[in-house]
Design a protein around this motif. Structure first.
Motif, mmCIF file in Angstrom:
data_model
loop_
_atom_site.group_PDB
_atom_site.id
_atom_site.type_symbol
_atom_site.label_atom_id
_atom_site.label_comp_id
_atom_site.label_asym_id
_atom_site.label_seq_id
_atom_site.Cartn_x
_atom_site.Cartn_y
_atom_site.Cartn_z
ATOM 1 N N ALA A 142 4.378 -1.671 4.155
ATOM 2 C CA ALA A 142 3.613 -1.074 3.053
ATOM 3 C C ALA A 142 2.226 -0.671 3.543
ATOM 4 N N HIS A 143 1.614 -1.512 4.370
ATOM 5 C CA HIS A 143 0.304 -1.199 4.953
ATOM 6 C C HIS A 143 0.402 0.045 5.822
ATOM 7 N N ALA A 144 1.445 0.119 6.645
ATOM 8 C CA ALA A 144 1.622 1.284 7.522
ATOM 9 C C ALA A 144 1.838 2.562 6.708
ATOM 10 N N ALA A 145 2.573 2.470 5.604
ATOM 11 C CA ALA A 145 2.794 3.641 4.753
ATOM 12 C C ALA A 145 1.486 4.111 4.127
ATOM 13 N N LEU A 146 0.640 3.182 3.715
ATOM 14 C CA LEU A 146 -0.659 3.557 3.146
ATOM 15 C C LEU A 146 -1.534 4.224 4.204
ATOM 16 N N VAL A 147 -1.479 3.720 5.430
ATOM 17 C CA VAL A 147 -2.264 4.328 6.512
ATOM 18 C C VAL A 147 -1.761 5.737 6.788
ATOM 19 N N ARG A 148 -0.439 5.924 6.825
ATOM 20 C CA ARG A 148 0.135 7.267 7.068
ATOM 21 C C ARG A 148 -0.271 8.256 5.986
ATOM 22 N N ASN A 149 -0.347 7.783 4.728
ATOM 23 C CA ASN A 149 -0.703 8.665 3.611
ATOM 24 C C ASN A 149 -2.210 8.885 3.493
ATOM 25 N N GLY A 150 -2.982 8.155 4.281
ATOM 26 C CA GLY A 150 -4.434 8.299 4.231
ATOM 27 C C GLY A 150 -5.045 7.684 2.991
ATOM 28 N N ALA A 151 -4.361 6.723 2.395
ATOM 29 C CA ALA A 151 -4.853 6.073 1.174
ATOM 30 C C ALA A 151 -5.912 5.027 1.520
ATOM 31 N N LEU A 152 -6.655 4.640 0.521
ATOM 32 C CA LEU A 152 -7.637 3.582 0.668
ATOM 33 C C LEU A 152 -6.911 2.266 0.902
ATOM 34 N N ILE A 153 -7.275 1.533 1.938
ATOM 35 C CA ILE A 153 -6.599 0.291 2.289
ATOM 36 C C ILE A 153 -7.407 -0.882 1.755
ATOM 37 N N THR A 154 -6.869 -1.533 0.726
ATOM 38 C CA THR A 154 -7.428 -2.772 0.203
ATOM 39 C C THR A 154 -6.278 -3.754 0.012
ATOM 40 N N ALA A 155 -6.624 -5.004 -0.229
ATOM 41 C CA ALA A 155 -5.594 -6.016 -0.459
ATOM 42 C C ALA A 155 -4.784 -5.675 -1.707
ATOM 43 N N GLU A 156 -5.450 -5.185 -2.742
ATOM 44 C CA GLU A 156 -4.756 -4.822 -3.984
ATOM 45 C C GLU A 156 -3.823 -3.637 -3.796
ATOM 46 N N THR A 157 -4.240 -2.626 -3.023
ATOM 47 C CA THR A 157 -3.370 -1.469 -2.835
ATOM 48 C C THR A 157 -2.129 -1.834 -2.023
ATOM 49 N N ILE A 158 -2.274 -2.734 -1.055
ATOM 50 C CA ILE A 158 -1.106 -3.181 -0.289
ATOM 51 C C ILE A 158 -0.163 -3.960 -1.189
ATOM 52 N N LYS A 159 -0.726 -4.839 -2.009
ATOM 53 C CA LYS A 159 0.091 -5.624 -2.948
ATOM 54 C C LYS A 159 0.813 -4.699 -3.925
ATOM 55 N N ASN A 160 0.092 -3.738 -4.484
ATOM 56 C CA ASN A 160 0.690 -2.811 -5.443
ATOM 57 C C ASN A 160 1.768 -1.941 -4.798
ATOM 58 N N LYS A 161 1.539 -1.532 -3.552
ATOM 59 C CA LYS A 161 2.542 -0.733 -2.841
ATOM 60 C C LYS A 161 3.816 -1.541 -2.639
ATOM 61 N N TYR A 162 3.677 -2.807 -2.267
ATOM 62 C CA TYR A 162 4.840 -3.672 -2.066
ATOM 63 C C TYR A 162 5.575 -3.918 -3.389
ATOM 64 N N LEU A 163 4.818 -4.178 -4.454
ATOM 65 C CA LEU A 163 5.422 -4.483 -5.751
ATOM 66 C C LEU A 163 5.917 -3.238 -6.477
ATOM 67 N N GLY A 164 5.550 -2.063 -5.984
ATOM 68 C CA GLY A 164 6.004 -0.828 -6.613
ATOM 69 C C GLY A 164 5.164 -0.415 -7.801
ATOM 70 N N VAL A 165 3.972 -0.982 -7.899
ATOM 71 C CA VAL A 165 3.067 -0.625 -8.988
ATOM 72 C C VAL A 165 2.223 0.554 -8.515
ATOM 73 N N GLY A 166 2.205 1.596 -9.303
ATOM 74 C CA GLY A 166 1.436 2.768 -8.920
ATOM 75 C C GLY A 166 0.751 3.366 -10.116
ATOM 76 N N PRO A 167 0.064 4.460 -9.901
ATOM 77 C CA PRO A 167 -0.564 5.125 -11.035
ATOM 78 C C PRO A 167 0.504 5.618 -12.005
ATOM 79 N N LYS A 168 0.190 5.547 -13.268
ATOM 80 C CA LYS A 168 1.149 5.936 -14.301
ATOM 81 C C LYS A 168 1.368 7.444 -14.242
ATOM 82 N N GLN A 169 2.628 7.827 -14.184
ATOM 83 C CA GLN A 169 2.980 9.243 -14.151
ATOM 84 C C GLN A 169 2.931 9.809 -15.568
ATOM 85 N N ARG A 170 2.329 10.972 -15.710
ATOM 86 C CA ARG A 170 2.269 11.634 -17.012
ATOM 87 C C ARG A 170 3.206 12.832 -16.981
#
Length: 125
Positions: A79-107
């Protein structure tokens, strides 16, 4: 940009702990910011190796728990590697959310259009 990520498995005893298995938690640390969640597994405190972050023993159940923890660790690193590839901000919460499948709400498009129309009605009067 390189970020240092640290994963730690630990036991978290409840305040009213008597005896018996306690939940195994995982702490993700990125640049001294933490995020933690339960792994869904339990362990007897006497069988826990805090330095290795694993259960000690040779039984099949112990091997199963240790394999699960190793797999979980690998998924978080992926999940950390995927965030790095996408150029996303790397924080502990973003790694946790990426693993758990929690993301921004799609409209959906229709809800965006309906929201726009409501705002236009309010402006018109």
């Amino acid at each position: 940009m390189k970020t240092k990520i640290s994963l730690l498995f630990y036991l978290k005893k409840p305040k009213n702990y008597q005896k018996g298995p306690v939940p195994i938690y995982l702490r993700i640390t990125v640049e001294s910011k933490r995020a933690e969640f339960t792994t869904g597994r339990e362990c007897e405190p006497s069988r826990w190796n805090a330095i290795a972050g694993r259960v000690t023993g040779a039984k099949e159940a112990v091997k199963s728990v240790n394999a699960y923890l190793g797999n979980l660790e690998q998924q978080l690193l992926d999940a950390h590697a995927a965030l790095v590839r996408n150029g996303a901000l790397i924080t502990a919460e973003t790694i946790k959310n990426k693993y758990l499948g929690v993301g921004p709400k799609q409209r959906l498009l229709m809800t965006v259009i309906a929201d726009h129309n409501e705002r236009m009605k309010a402006l018109i009067g």
